[in-house]
Design a protein around this motif. Structure first.
Motif, PDB file in Angstrom:
ATOM      1  N   LEU A  56       0.853  -1.178   0.000  1.00  0.00           N
ATOM      2  CA  LEU A  56       0.000   0.000   0.000  1.00  0.00           C
ATOM      3  C   LEU A  56       0.896   1.237   0.000  1.00  0.00           C
ATOM      4  O   LEU A  56       1.804   1.362   0.813  1.00  0.00           O
ATOM      5  CB  LEU A  56      -0.913   0.029   1.228  1.00  0.00           C
ATOM      6  CG  LEU A  56      -1.921   1.180   1.221  1.00  0.00           C
ATOM      7  CD1 LEU A  56      -3.013   0.958   0.186  1.00  0.00           C
ATOM      8  CD2 LEU A  56      -2.548   1.379   2.603  1.00  0.00           C
ATOM      9  N   ASN A  57       0.655   2.119  -0.950  1.00  0.00           N
ATOM     10  CA  ASN A  57       1.397   3.374  -1.044  1.00  0.00           C
ATOM     11  C   ASN A  57       0.436   4.537  -0.785  1.00  0.00           C
ATOM     12  O   ASN A  57      -0.782   4.355  -0.767  1.00  0.00           O
ATOM     13  CB  ASN A  57       1.988   3.514  -2.446  1.00  0.00           C
ATOM     14  CG  ASN A  57       2.798   2.306  -2.860  1.00  0.00           C
ATOM     15  OD1 ASN A  57       3.884   2.084  -2.350  1.00  0.00           O
ATOM     16  ND2 ASN A  57       2.259   1.487  -3.764  1.00  0.00           N
ATOM     17  N   LEU A  58       0.994   5.730  -0.623  1.00  0.00           N
ATOM     18  CA  LEU A  58       0.120   6.911  -0.578  1.00  0.00           C
ATOM     19  C   LEU A  58      -0.389   7.188  -1.980  1.00  0.00           C
ATOM     20  O   LEU A  58      -1.532   7.553  -2.185  1.00  0.00           O
ATOM     21  CB  LEU A  58       0.878   8.116  -0.022  1.00  0.00           C
ATOM     22  CG  LEU A  58       1.332   7.938   1.432  1.00  0.00           C
ATOM     23  CD1 LEU A  58       2.268   9.073   1.841  1.00  0.00           C
ATOM     24  CD2 LEU A  58       0.134   7.883   2.361  1.00  0.00           C
ATOM     25  N   CYS A  59       0.487   7.021  -2.972  1.00  0.00           N
ATOM     26  CA  CYS A  59       0.043   6.988  -4.354  1.00  0.00           C
ATOM     27  C   CYS A  59       1.057   6.227  -5.180  1.00  0.00           C
ATOM     28  O   CYS A  59       2.228   6.123  -4.794  1.00  0.00           O
ATOM     29  CB  CYS A  59      -0.222   8.381  -4.916  1.00  0.00           C
ATOM     30  SG  CYS A  59       1.237   9.250  -5.455  1.00  0.00           S
ATOM     31  N   HIS A  60       0.604   5.632  -6.260  1.00  0.00           N
ATOM     32  CA  HIS A  60       1.474   4.826  -7.119  1.00  0.00           C
ATOM     33  C   HIS A  60       0.894   4.978  -8.519  1.00  0.00           C
ATOM     34  O   HIS A  60       0.163   4.125  -9.004  1.00  0.00           O
ATOM     35  CB  HIS A  60       1.448   3.370  -6.630  1.00  0.00           C
ATOM     36  CG  HIS A  60       2.441   2.480  -7.319  1.00  0.00           C
ATOM     37  ND1 HIS A  60       3.743   2.845  -7.550  1.00  0.00           N
ATOM     38  CD2 HIS A  60       2.319   1.212  -7.813  1.00  0.00           C
ATOM     39  CE1 HIS A  60       4.373   1.852  -8.167  1.00  0.00           C
ATOM     40  NE2 HIS A  60       3.527   0.865  -8.337  1.00  0.00           N
ATOM     41  N   MET A  65      -3.253   7.499 -14.159  1.00  0.00           N
ATOM     42  CA  MET A  65      -3.579   8.055 -12.848  1.00  0.00           C
ATOM     43  C   MET A  65      -2.949   9.441 -12.658  1.00  0.00           C
ATOM     44  O   MET A  65      -3.523  10.300 -11.987  1.00  0.00           O
ATOM     45  CB  MET A  65      -3.115   7.108 -11.731  1.00  0.00           C
ATOM     46  CG  MET A  65      -4.028   5.911 -11.521  1.00  0.00           C
ATOM     47  SD  MET A  65      -5.727   6.369 -11.064  1.00  0.00           S
ATOM     48  CE  MET A  65      -5.528   6.645  -9.298  1.00  0.00           C
ATOM     49  N   ARG A  69      -5.151  12.598 -11.726  1.00  0.00           N
ATOM     50  CA  ARG A  69      -4.813  13.374 -10.530  1.00  0.00           C
ATOM     51  C   ARG A  69      -4.724  14.860 -10.864  1.00  0.00           C
ATOM     52  O   ARG A  69      -5.233  15.717 -10.141  1.00  0.00           O
ATOM     53  CB  ARG A  69      -3.481  12.866  -9.952  1.00  0.00           C
ATOM     54  CG  ARG A  69      -3.136  13.422  -8.585  1.00  0.00           C
ATOM     55  CD  ARG A  69      -1.848  12.806  -8.042  1.00  0.00           C
ATOM     56  NE  ARG A  69      -1.977  11.394  -7.731  1.00  0.00           N
ATOM     57  CZ  ARG A  69      -2.570  10.919  -6.628  1.00  0.00           C
ATOM     58  NH1 ARG A  69      -3.050  11.740  -5.721  1.00  0.00           N
ATOM     59  NH2 ARG A  69      -2.660   9.624  -6.426  1.00  0.00           N
ATOM     60  N   ARG A  72      -8.119  16.287 -11.551  1.00  0.00           N
ATOM     61  CA  ARG A  72      -8.798  16.528 -10.271  1.00  0.00           C
ATOM     62  C   ARG A  72      -8.352  17.853  -9.650  1.00  0.00           C
ATOM     63  O   ARG A  72      -9.156  18.623  -9.135  1.00  0.00           O
ATOM     64  CB  ARG A  72      -8.464  15.370  -9.330  1.00  0.00           C
ATOM     65  CG  ARG A  72      -9.279  15.316  -8.077  1.00  0.00           C
ATOM     66  CD  ARG A  72      -8.892  14.077  -7.289  1.00  0.00           C
ATOM     67  NE  ARG A  72      -8.128  14.438  -6.104  1.00  0.00           N
ATOM     68  CZ  ARG A  72      -8.685  14.884  -4.991  1.00  0.00           C
ATOM     69  NH1 ARG A  72      -9.972  15.027  -4.901  1.00  0.00           N
ATOM     70  NH2 ARG A  72      -7.941  15.216  -3.953  1.00  0.00           N
ATOM     71  N   SER A 156      -3.769  15.643   4.837  1.00  0.00           N
ATOM     72  CA  SER A 156      -4.056  15.373   3.430  1.00  0.00           C
ATOM     73  C   SER A 156      -3.330  16.379   2.550  1.00  0.00           C
ATOM     74  O   SER A 156      -3.102  17.522   2.937  1.00  0.00           O
ATOM     75  CB  SER A 156      -5.554  15.362   3.173  1.00  0.00           C
ATOM     76  OG  SER A 156      -6.143  16.523   3.666  1.00  0.00           O
ATOM     77  N   PHE A 157      -2.981  15.937   1.354  1.00  0.00           N
ATOM     78  CA  PHE A 157      -2.142  16.738   0.462  1.00  0.00           C
ATOM     79  C   PHE A 157      -2.923  17.144  -0.781  1.00  0.00           C
ATOM     80  O   PHE A 157      -3.512  16.303  -1.457  1.00  0.00           O
ATOM     81  CB  PHE A 157      -0.898  15.947   0.050  1.00  0.00           C
ATOM     82  CG  PHE A 157      -0.067  15.491   1.211  1.00  0.00           C
ATOM     83  CD1 PHE A 157       0.437  16.405   2.126  1.00  0.00           C
ATOM     84  CD2 PHE A 157       0.193  14.139   1.408  1.00  0.00           C
ATOM     85  CE1 PHE A 157       1.194  15.991   3.216  1.00  0.00           C
ATOM     86  CE2 PHE A 157       0.951  13.714   2.492  1.00  0.00           C
ATOM     87  CZ  PHE A 157       1.458  14.635   3.398  1.00  0.00           C
TER      88      PHE A 157
ATOM     89  N   GLU B 353      -5.755   2.991  -2.756  1.00  0.00           N
ATOM     90  CA  GLU B 353      -4.974   4.222  -3.002  1.00  0.00           C
ATOM     91  C   GLU B 353      -5.779   5.245  -3.802  1.00  0.00           C
ATOM     92  O   GLU B 353      -5.615   6.454  -3.611  1.00  0.00           O
ATOM     93  CB  GLU B 353      -3.689   3.888  -3.780  1.00  0.00           C
ATOM     94  CG  GLU B 353      -2.648   3.139  -2.949  1.00  0.00           C
ATOM     95  CD  GLU B 353      -1.635   2.413  -3.838  1.00  0.00           C
ATOM     96  OE1 GLU B 353      -1.755   2.474  -5.088  1.00  0.00           O
ATOM     97  OE2 GLU B 353      -0.729   1.758  -3.275  1.00  0.00           O
ATOM     98  N   HIS B 354      -6.639   4.764  -4.685  1.00  0.00           N
ATOM     99  CA  HIS B 354      -7.386   5.681  -5.550  1.00  0.00           C
ATOM    100  C   HIS B 354      -8.267   6.634  -4.735  1.00  0.00           C
ATOM    101  O   HIS B 354      -8.311   7.835  -5.004  1.00  0.00           O
ATOM    102  CB  HIS B 354      -8.245   4.861  -6.533  1.00  0.00           C
ATOM    103  CG  HIS B 354      -8.907   5.679  -7.600  1.00  0.00           C
ATOM    104  ND1 HIS B 354      -9.451   5.135  -8.721  1.00  0.00           N
ATOM    105  CD2 HIS B 354      -9.133   7.007  -7.728  1.00  0.00           C
ATOM    106  CE1 HIS B 354      -9.962   6.079  -9.491  1.00  0.00           C
ATOM    107  NE2 HIS B 354      -9.793   7.232  -8.895  1.00  0.00           N
ATOM    108  N   MET B 359      -3.338  11.129  -0.054  1.00  0.00           N
ATOM    109  CA  MET B 359      -3.242  11.498  -1.462  1.00  0.00           C
ATOM    110  C   MET B 359      -4.316  10.836  -2.311  1.00  0.00           C
ATOM    111  O   MET B 359      -4.222  10.784  -3.534  1.00  0.00           O
ATOM    112  CB  MET B 359      -1.858  11.154  -2.012  1.00  0.00           C
ATOM    113  CG  MET B 359      -0.782  12.019  -1.404  1.00  0.00           C
ATOM    114  SD  MET B 359       0.708  12.149  -2.368  1.00  0.00           S
ATOM    115  CE  MET B 359       0.309  13.197  -3.713  1.00  0.00           C
ATOM    116  N   GLY B 360      -5.348  10.300  -1.658  1.00  0.00           N
ATOM    117  CA  GLY B 360      -6.434   9.691  -2.408  1.00  0.00           C
ATOM    118  C   GLY B 360      -7.254  10.738  -3.149  1.00  0.00           C
ATOM    119  O   GLY B 360      -7.082  11.940  -2.936  1.00  0.00           O
ATOM    120  N   PHE B 361      -8.144  10.256  -4.011  1.00  0.00           N
ATOM    121  CA  PHE B 361      -9.021  11.177  -4.740  1.00  0.00           C
ATOM    122  C   PHE B 361     -10.284  11.480  -3.923  1.00  0.00           C
ATOM    123  O   PHE B 361     -11.149  12.210  -4.375  1.00  0.00           O
ATOM    124  CB  PHE B 361      -9.433  10.570  -6.087  1.00  0.00           C
ATOM    125  CG  PHE B 361      -8.350  10.578  -7.141  1.00  0.00           C
ATOM    126  CD1 PHE B 361      -7.015  10.533  -6.813  1.00  0.00           C
ATOM    127  CD2 PHE B 361      -8.697  10.630  -8.496  1.00  0.00           C
ATOM    128  CE1 PHE B 361      -6.025  10.530  -7.786  1.00  0.00           C
ATOM    129  CE2 PHE B 361      -7.720  10.629  -9.488  1.00  0.00           C
ATOM    130  CZ  PHE B 361      -6.379  10.569  -9.134  1.00  0.00           C
TER     131      PHE B 361
END
Lengths: 161, 424
Positions: A56-60, A65, A69, A72, A156-157, B353-354, B359-361
């Motif tokens: 599990l990553n914060l994002c990959h 994607m 991103r 978004r 959150s980022f 993760e999505h 950093m999720g949506f």
């Protein structure tokens, strides 16, 4: 150092990564997307994992994607990105880790300060880039931004590292 | 003489929670928060771990019961213990490793050593304590611990009903939720952690709030393919419901077709899972098994919101830890299939993760609106906070009142329990 060839590689990698950092602080995301190879991955891992696909990553993010991103961030429907926190980052302590064929692996330190709601937060990360030398300059094959406290309690980022 | 240390509250709980609204101090009164830690988090079952996080003898992890840091550990006989992370001598923590495996816990200050069951095993130079020193009286402070379907809960309250009674009709829903193991045991496979400047009850409410989904998560919906976006447009479809399950618990059914993942296995495999299905076929899984795994990968069609600190939400566990009146830590634990196909677990990780995490949506937009509530209640303290949505056409359900998918029935359930506990 007397190896001028390596000095010059270090300098050009630094210049590329600094330009990328500037794009991210200015949120010039279209330019940022163009820095990537189509098969590139942008990863914020958790802890010290190296097997990003199976962890599990914060994002990959693959190319799809990354585009989603950025969309978004830009379309105005995401309340956390409209407006986003503003950021100022500095990158330093560049090291060329390895070169292999057309690829060069570079790592550096990132300090980032974000500002939103009159509150500033500070983040530190180790960045590791795998850059491919192409006729059009470097393209990013893989960027790993490993936050110092990636397995700790984060916030959150609304921006990229 | 007895000392009455009960915190006097102004106003009292029944002046804060009503059938159709709550009052502003619910989110920003520090004395009320202290009372909640005492009357709720020290009195009821609090979720501390999933058994897969401590798989072996000697496996442990750090957790919290309200504000109390605890160690959750499996002893040599496989029994799970939950104990306060505090040496009985001079109060130093005996463990600062978040998760791992050990044979014992030793205090770093004077070397008092504790077994996996919390008992005091040895201490250096014991003779100065005299002959009547009883080691049995100096074990780590242990909490009552019970599990259901791998979910480990602990409580300080020796008087509270057994866990299964506290859960009541919730157990049926937990069983349904765990079907997303597709026949494999459900396993925690990583977690996102983020802290939000909000009162803990804002998070508690959110898992039972479908009303916000198309608004706050518009950007997430836009990032989905059309077919999946349709699945997540549960508010417009209006087929779901929210039901009060008693004791503050509730279930919000968003996608009724996905309540029982072992039903409708003949339904067409969604486009977004075609690649995964092919990978599984290539690995030699038969058609029925492929369908079962693929369906499980997408997660269950409901959120099960448990009072006070955990929910089983679509495809993950959401855990809240109150930090102070205006700060709450949130963990989103990803779950997968223990021993299941790697391709299926990878798909679960990418889906998690999505939406989830820093950093999720989805989560960052949730965090933003939660913080906006905490900022909003700084003004207009005399204004009510409404929880009356869907009261109008609420009907009796199987276990309790059942309302429209976007009804605030689950919040009303939680606040009923809150009031009951705060008044007792």
């Amino acid at each position: 150092m007397t190896d001028t060839r390596n000095d010059s590689l270090l300098w050009s990698a630094q210049a590329f990564i600094w330009a990328e950092a500037d794009m991210l602080d200015r949120r010039d995301y279209e330019a940022w997307l163009a820095l990537w190879r189509d098969d590139g991955f942008y990863t914020l891992p958790i802890g010290d994992t190296q097997d990003f696909d199976n962890a599990l990553n914060l994002c990959h993010d693959d190319a799809h994607m990354r585009r989603e991103r950025i969309k978004r961030f830009q379309q105005g429907f995401s309340i956390s990105s409209a407006p986003p926190a503003r950021t100022i980052r500095t990158l330093s302590r560049f090291v060329i880790e390895a070169t292999e064929g057309d690829d060069v692996r570079v790592r550096c330190a990132e300090h980032l300060i974000e500002d939103k709601f009159g509150r500033q937060r500070i983040w530190a990360a180790d960045l590791t880039y795998t850059l491919t030398v192409t006729p059009d300059g470097f393209k990013i094959r893989h960027k790993v931004a490993r936050l110092l406290n990636s397995d700790g309690m984060l916030n959150s980022f609304s921006y990229l590292f | 003489m007895t000392i009455d240390n009960r915190i006097e509250l102004v106003p009292e709980p029944d002046e804060l929670v009503f059938k159709d609204h709550i009052r502003t101090p619910m989110y920003d009164d520090a004395a009320l928060f202290d009372a909640e830690m005492d009357r709720i988090f020290k009195k009821t079952w609090v979720w501390v771990a999933h058994e897969s996080e401590i798989p072996d003898k000697g496996s442990f992890k750090l957790s919290q019961v309200g504000r109390d840091p605890v160690i959750v550990v499996r002893d040599r006989k496989g029994r799970i213990h939950v104990m306060i992370n505090r040496c009985r001598h001079r109060a130093a923590t005996v463990c600062e490793v978040k998760q791992g495996k050990t044979a014992s816990f030793q205090c770093p200050y004077h070397g008092w050593g504790y077994g996996l069951d919390g008992s005091l095993r040895a201490l250096p130079y014991p003779e100065q304590y005299g002959d009547d020193f009883d080691k049995a009286q100096h074990g780590l402070l242990k909490l009552r611990t019970e599990s259901y379907a791998g979910m480990v809960f602990a409580t300080f309250n020796e008087e509270v009903e057994p866990l299964v009674e506290f859960l009541g009709p919730v157990t049926k829903w937990i069983d349904l939720f765990m079907k997303q193991g597709a026949g494999y045991p459900v396993k925690a496979i990583g977690e996102h952690q983020f802290s939000v400047p909000m009162n803990w009850k804002i998070q508690l409410e959110n898992t039972t709030d479908a009303y916000h989904f198309p608004v706050v998560h518009k950007s997430f919906l836009q990032s989905l393919d059309d077919e999946t976006e349709e699945v997540f447009s549960f508010l417009e479809q209006g087929k779901g419901y929210v039901e009060d399950l008693g004791n503050g618990h509730s279930v919000m059914v968003m996608i009724p077709e996905l309540v029982d993942l072992e039903d409708n296995l003949d339904a067409p495999i969604p486009e977004r899972f075609q690649t995964l299905a092919q990978e599984l076929r290539d690995e030699g899984h038969d058609d029925q098994q492929v369908r079962r795994i693929v369906r499980a990968v997408g997660g269950a069609g409901f959120n099960l919101n448990l009072f006070p600190n955990v929910s089983l939400s679509l495809a993950f566990f959401r855990v809240l830890t109150p930090v102070n009146v205006g700060c709450t830590d949130v963990r989103h634990i990803a779950i997968g299939m223990d021993g299941g196909p790697d391709a299926a677990n990878r798909a679960r990780l990418r889906l998690h993760e999505h939406f989830q995490g820093p950093m999720g949506f989805g989560s960052p937009d949730d965090a933003e609106v939660w913080e906006r509530i905490q900022r909003g209640v700084q003004g207009g303290a005399e204004l009510p906070i409404l929880i009356n949505r869907g009261l109008e056409d609420e009907q009796p359900g199987e276990a309790g009142p059942r309302g429209h998918i976007s009804a605030e029935t689950g919040m009303r359930a939680a606040y009923d329990m809150w009031k009951r506990m705060m008044q007792s």
